[in-house]
Design a protein around this motif. Structure first.
Motif, short mmCIF file in Angstrom:
data_model
loop_
_atom_site.label_atom_id
_atom_site.label_comp_id
_atom_site.label_asym_id
_atom_site.label_seq_id
_atom_site.Cartn_x
_atom_site.Cartn_y
_atom_site.Cartn_z
N PRO A 130 0.80 -1.23 0.00
CA PRO A 130 0.00 0.00 0.00
C PRO A 130 0.83 1.27 0.00
CG PRO A 130 0.06 -0.97 2.19
CD PRO A 130 0.75 -1.94 1.29
N SER A 131 2.03 1.25 0.59
CA SER A 131 2.80 2.49 0.71
C SER A 131 3.41 2.87 -0.63
CB SER A 131 3.88 2.33 1.77
OG SER A 131 4.76 1.29 1.42
N PRO A 132 3.54 4.17 -0.92
CA PRO A 132 4.15 4.61 -2.17
C PRO A 132 5.61 4.13 -2.27
CG PRO A 132 2.99 6.41 -1.09
CD PRO A 132 3.06 5.29 -0.10
N ALA A 133 6.08 4.02 -3.49
CA ALA A 133 7.44 3.54 -3.70
C ALA A 133 7.99 4.08 -5.01
CB ALA A 133 7.48 2.01 -3.71
N ARG A 134 9.29 4.15 -5.10
CA ARG A 134 9.98 4.47 -6.35
C ARG A 134 11.16 3.52 -6.49
NH1 ARG A 134 14.90 6.72 -5.53
NH2 ARG A 134 15.26 7.67 -3.48
N VAL A 135 11.62 3.37 -7.72
CA VAL A 135 12.77 2.50 -7.99
C VAL A 135 14.05 3.18 -7.53
CG1 VAL A 135 14.11 1.38 -9.80
CG2 VAL A 135 11.62 1.36 -9.91
N ALA A 136 14.88 2.46 -6.78
CA ALA A 136 16.15 3.00 -6.32
C ALA A 136 17.12 3.15 -7.48
CB ALA A 136 16.76 2.09 -5.26
N ALA A 137 18.07 4.04 -7.31
CA ALA A 137 19.07 4.28 -8.36
C ALA A 137 20.02 3.11 -8.51
CB ALA A 137 19.87 5.54 -8.03
N THR A 138 19.96 2.14 -7.62
CA THR A 138 20.87 0.99 -7.66
C THR A 138 20.26 -0.22 -8.35
OG1 THR A 138 20.10 0.39 -5.45
CG2 THR A 138 22.12 1.70 -5.60
N LEU A 139 19.11 -0.05 -8.99
CA LEU A 139 18.50 -1.18 -9.68
C LEU A 139 18.90 -1.14 -11.15
CD1 LEU A 139 14.98 -2.65 -9.23
CD2 LEU A 139 15.86 -2.27 -11.53
N ALA A 155 11.09 10.18 -9.89
CA ALA A 155 11.85 10.85 -8.84
C ALA A 155 11.12 10.80 -7.51
CB ALA A 155 12.12 12.30 -9.23
N ALA A 156 9.79 10.82 -7.53
CA ALA A 156 9.00 10.79 -6.31
C ALA A 156 8.26 9.46 -6.21
CB ALA A 156 8.01 11.94 -6.30
N PRO A 157 8.05 8.95 -5.01
CA PRO A 157 7.33 7.69 -4.84
C PRO A 157 5.90 7.78 -5.37
CG PRO A 157 8.49 8.30 -2.82
CD PRO A 157 8.56 9.49 -3.72
N LEU A 158 5.43 6.67 -5.91
CA LEU A 158 4.07 6.58 -6.46
C LEU A 158 3.30 5.49 -5.72
CD1 LEU A 158 4.89 6.70 -10.29
CD2 LEU A 158 4.10 8.58 -8.84
N ALA A 159 2.01 5.58 -5.77
CA ALA A 159 1.16 4.54 -5.18
C ALA A 159 1.35 3.24 -5.95
CB ALA A 159 -0.29 4.98 -5.21
N VAL A 160 1.59 2.16 -5.25
CA VAL A 160 1.90 0.88 -5.88
C VAL A 160 0.64 0.17 -6.36
CG1 VAL A 160 2.87 -1.41 -5.48
CG2 VAL A 160 4.02 0.61 -4.56
N GLU A 161 -0.44 0.26 -5.60
CA GLU A 161 -1.62 -0.52 -5.90
C GLU A 161 -2.17 -0.25 -7.30
OE1 GLU A 161 -4.02 -3.56 -5.08
OE2 GLU A 161 -2.60 -2.75 -3.61
#
Length: 906
Positions: free
Chosen positions: A13-22, A57-63
């Motif tokens: 449920p929490s927002p997320a973004r892809v890390a620069a290390t992926l 750049a900013a986290p997004l809602a995952v659902e």
């Protein structure tokens, strides 16, 4: 679906973004995400679509992302949520905004380029290659980080169809099968290929001169391993059928069916131990055993013959090694299940000898009837002689073995252990399996077989970690030189690719120089062997340079190995080892360097008595001497003195695994090294292999040492720790430390790594930002391998880096070695100069993507340059009478430390 876990899904449920290390890596036709420890995560289009949507750049809602991707791909939302949770657990998804702005190159991904026609054109994407995930796209970067090509998730999937050269129409058809209903159109596919070609990320067939196919031991592998195995199986099957016909004729003539004695082996290498036993059994006591038994010589296990072999009770001989023991046990169990009256005899260095271990071994493995310890020829022959009285009985009464020294056997519920057997005094009493025709089948597959031989047997030393056929602390006994020469001639005449004497201390005797000269002479005469692998004398270097030079002049792949294992006096005392004097070692290293010959040092990780400080000091001492290092993990060999219960208790030795056939037991904790400290050293080992052996930071580290006083080993550790603690600040350095050891290729672009390294050195280490630093970084970048580079390349440097490097080497070979940073002039004191890099045999490029553990077997990233290390070039072209200085590398046998015990009867 790839990239998913089993079990109950967990919503995100929490927002997320892809890390620069992926990063997403394309290798071996698969797309995957590297994992610092463990297997990579294989991904397909649904997973890439999730990553693409969350690459902001900013986290997004995952659902909503998961719901939308599931709707378009028909993949269950639960599977995608499980994938997201795994990425979170690995730190590849974050809930905080990005801290670094993405780099903005000139984007050739949108550059105008004529799209190739799908008919008649062939394109290929050289792999491995990796894409960074930035701003909702997957970016392929060039070597110097000047250009990139931005791809969508479906375009990344399309790359899978371009990893092998094929007409574009066929590649597009393959893409449609892989794209899960969302394939690019023919026009879009052609446009993608055009963009890739314009950026240098793909090449059309006419431009593709030599894409790497197979890493060969000397640059030209005669046959693949699978083909080699197929041809060997066929050769032994033909010979077995011929022997069956002979035996049937004999049975018809005599009216007696002879019980079979069947050797069990799996390697493509002729099994010397089993060959010696059978050669001896054929002649002992005027052939009495040969008359009674059908002594078979199928030295590659033929599964299809299991039924016929077990039709009547026979005797099965197993020589158990760490790498073959599990397979041997499987066959042993099959034999006893199909033929309870058959008798299984297990020997070899991975078969336990300590009484408690023997009892446990028999309890755990009901299919084992007899175990042999020590030298196997005389004991095995005595076993066969005694078993003549009971073979055919079900069950056989093994008490007939009570008078045979050197074994243990099952007697009902008891395990009986007989006294030890004296060592064989006259080795020449045992016929050679090479010279008596037992190994002739291997000559049917010339050009690919590695051969283990013996010129002597025994070892005068008693290092606790070693088990050289249980012949340590014993007098060295030698075979007649005429026999040794005849076996060398057999190997060369029959096209054996590698000769590897199983001697524990080759070079300890003057005659070893003559043996080396004989091998070189046969190489000139027949073109074989191409590789020479051996463990050299521990405490004597008198003959080492002559031997290596002899091999190098003949174009034989080899290397000088100093089996130091450690230079720490306290650790040496604990493992009961003495090394050559330091001054002799230093002199030898300098002589090898001046002659352009390769010299490696073995340092073992986690020896009893060692500490984190002593291991770091060992590594730094080798750097100070500019000697290349191999770092095997200390393995608790079953019959080594280190596995003696009293020794284990005294030094509190713990391993990662209990004893199990075929499972290496790595030492992970001792009285002087905790488990946590061991794990730290394991990570340091990987960094050292990458940064030092493969040279990824070797040039930078020398410069930093002189400029800032930070030693090379300390710098390698600091980069790993700092990037691990703050991966968002140092994403490329984190990828360098965490991903590159797994993928062994550029993490997107070496240029991006160097750019971030510049920042790190200035901000964290305190290096002055000037032309000297730029010179070093320019050289370091040029020495890193990448697909699509055009070589040779000449750099025009502000300062003469090669001259500075030569001055450093000169001082390191003098008594002022430890003070070199003060004695050698600073780089900025040198005049401008050119610096040329080349890869004339395409060897470095072919090594991209190989396992980091192959560093000790010839895999390297050593371009031809003014500062190229002397090394054994496993990827050099085959060249008899090779000039000194480009000697090839031992690609055949493990080191003393990792092998532990030779292929010797047991």
């Amino acid at each position: 679906m790839p990239g998913t876990d089993r079990g109950a899904p967990v919503a995100s449920p929490s927002p997320a973004r892809v890390a620069a290390t992926l990063i997403v890596t394309l290798k071996d036709g698969e797309l995957s995400i590297p994992v610092p420890t463990g297997y990579p995560i294989v991904v397909g289009l649904p997973q890439l679509l999730v990553i693409e949507a969350l690459a902001a750049a900013a986290p997004l809602a995952v659902e909503p992302v998961v719901r939308e991707v599931a709707r378009h791909t028909a993949v269950a939302e639960d599977e995608l949520h499980a994938f997201v949770q795994r990425l979170r657990g690995l730190g590849y998804l974050l809930s905080t905004p990005a801290r670094r702005a993405p780099r903005r190159p000139r984007d050739v991904g949108t550059a105008a380029a004529p799209a190739p026609r799908l008919e008649g054109e062939t394109a290929v994407v050289p792999t491995p290659c990796s894409a960074l995930v930035v701003d909702g796209a997957f970016e392929l970067w060039d070597h110097e980080a000047q250009h990139c090509c931005r791809l969508s998730a479906i375009e990344v999937v399309a790359l899978r169809a371009l990893t092998q050269p094929a007409p574009l129409a066929e590649a597009h058809a393959a893409h449609r099968e892989l794209a899960e209903g969302l394939a690019l159109s023919a026009a879009a596919f052609a446009a993608l290929v055009a963009r890739l070609c314009a950026g240098g990320f793909a090449v059309l067939a006419d431009d593709r001169a030599a894409t790497p196919q197979i890493f060969g031991n000397d640059g030209s592998l005669a046959t693949t391993l699978s083909e080699q195995s197929r041809r060997l199986q066929a050769a032994f099957a033909r010979r077995a059928a011929a022997r069956d016909a002979e035996e049937a004729a004999r049975t018809a003539r005599t009216g007696r069916v002879r019980p079979r004695v069947v050797p069990v082996a799996f390697d493509a290498c002729p099994p010397l131990a089993l060959g010696l036993i059978l050669a001896y059994a054929r002649v002992v006591e005027d052939g009495r055993l040969d008359e009674f038994y059908d002594l078979r010589s199928e030295f590659v296990w033929l599964e299809e013959r299991l039924a016929s072999n077990t039709a009547r009770p026979g005797v099965y001989l197993f020589s158990n090694y760490l790498w073959s023991h599990a397979q041997c046990m499987q066959v042993s169990e099959q034999v006893k299940r199909l033929s309870p009256g058959s008798i299984t005899v297990h020997g070899g260095p991975d078969t336990p000898k300590y009484p408690g271990d023997v009892e446990a071994y028999f309890r755990a493995h009901p299919s084992v009837d007899v175990t042999v310890r020590g030298e196997g020829e005389a004991t095995a022959v005595a076993v066969l002689d005694a078993l003549r009285a009971v073979i055919g009985e079900t069950p056989p009464d093994l008490s007939v073995l009570a008078g045979v020294p050197g074994l243990a056997y099952r007697d009902g519920a008891r395990v009986v252990r007989t006294p030890d057997r004296e060592r064989i005094a006259d080795l020449d009493a045992i016929p050679s399996p090479f010279l008596t025709g037992l190994f002739d089948a291997y000559a049917e597959v010339p050009g690919s077989i590695s051969v283990v031989t013996e010129t002597n047997r025994g070892c005068p030393y008693g290092c606790t970690f070693c088990d050289w056929g249980s012949a340590t602390l014993s007098r060295i006994r030698s075979y007649a030189i005429e026999r040794v020469y005849a076996e060398i001639e057999w190997c060369a005449r029959n096209g054996m690719f590698c000769i590897g004497p199983a001697d524990s201390n080759f070079g300890i005797f003057p005659r070893d120089v003559e043996i080396a000269e004989k091998i070189a002479a046969e190489r000139r005469r027949h073109g074989y062997p191409k590789v020479f692998g051996v463990s050299y004398a521990k405490n004597s270097v008198k003959h080492l340079q002559h031997i290596i030079e002899t091999m190098a002049r003949a174009g034989i792949v080899t290397q000088g190995i100093m089996s130091l294992q450690t230079m720490d006096p306290e650790t040496l005392a604990v493992v009961r080892r003495s090394n050559i004097k330091t001054e002799k070692y230093d002199q030898l290293a300098a002589e090898f360097r001046r002659a352009g010959l390769p010299l490696f040092v073995d340092l073992m990780l986690a020896l009893p008595g060692s500490t984190t400080d002593s291991f770091r000091a060992d590594l730094q001492q080798c750097v100070n001497r500019e000697v290349q290092v191999r770092i095997p993990h200390t393995t608790l060999l079953t019959n080594s003195p280190m596995n003696d219960p009293a020794y284990r208790a005294e030094h509190q030795i713990e391993t990662n695994e209990p004893f199990s056939p075929g499972v290496p037991r790595l030492v992970v904790s001792t009285r002087t090294l905790t488990r946590a400290q061991h794990d730290e050293l394991v990570r340091l080992r990987l960094m050292f292999l990458l940064f030092e052996n493969f040279g990824v930071l070797r040039q930078v580290s020398r410069f930093v040492h002189q400029e800032c006083g930070v030693g090379e080993v300390a710098l390698y550790e600091r980069i790993r720790v700092d990037s691990e603690c703050d991966p968002e600040r140092w994403p490329m350095l984190r990828l360098l430390a965490a991903a590159v050891p797994a993928i062994m290729s550029a993490p997107g672009s070496w240029g991006l790594v160097i750019d971030e390294l510049r920042e790190y050195l200035i901000e964290v280490i305190g290096v002055t930002a000037d032309d000297a630093l730029e010179t070093v970084l320019t050289v370091q970048l040029a020495l890193l391998p990448a697909q699509g580079r055009s070589l040779p390349e000449t750099l025009h440097l502000r300062y003469d880096y090669a001259a500075w490097y030569a001055a450093m080497i000169e001082v390191k070979e003098s008594p002022a070695r430890d003070d070199w940073t003060r004695v050698v002039p600073r780089l900025r004191e040198f005049a401008p100069a050119a610096f040329t890099i080349a890869d004339p045999h395409d060897g470095v490029r072919r090594s991209i993507g190989g396992s980091i553990e192959l560093h000790g077997f010839g895999l390297n990233w050593e371009f031809a340059s003014p500062i190229r290390r002397a090394f054994t070039a496993a990827t050099e072209s085959d060249n008899v009478e090779r000039p000194i200085g480009v000697a090839p590398h031992d690609a055949s046998l493990p080191s003393e430390a990792s092998r532990g015990a030779s292929d010797r009867p047991g």
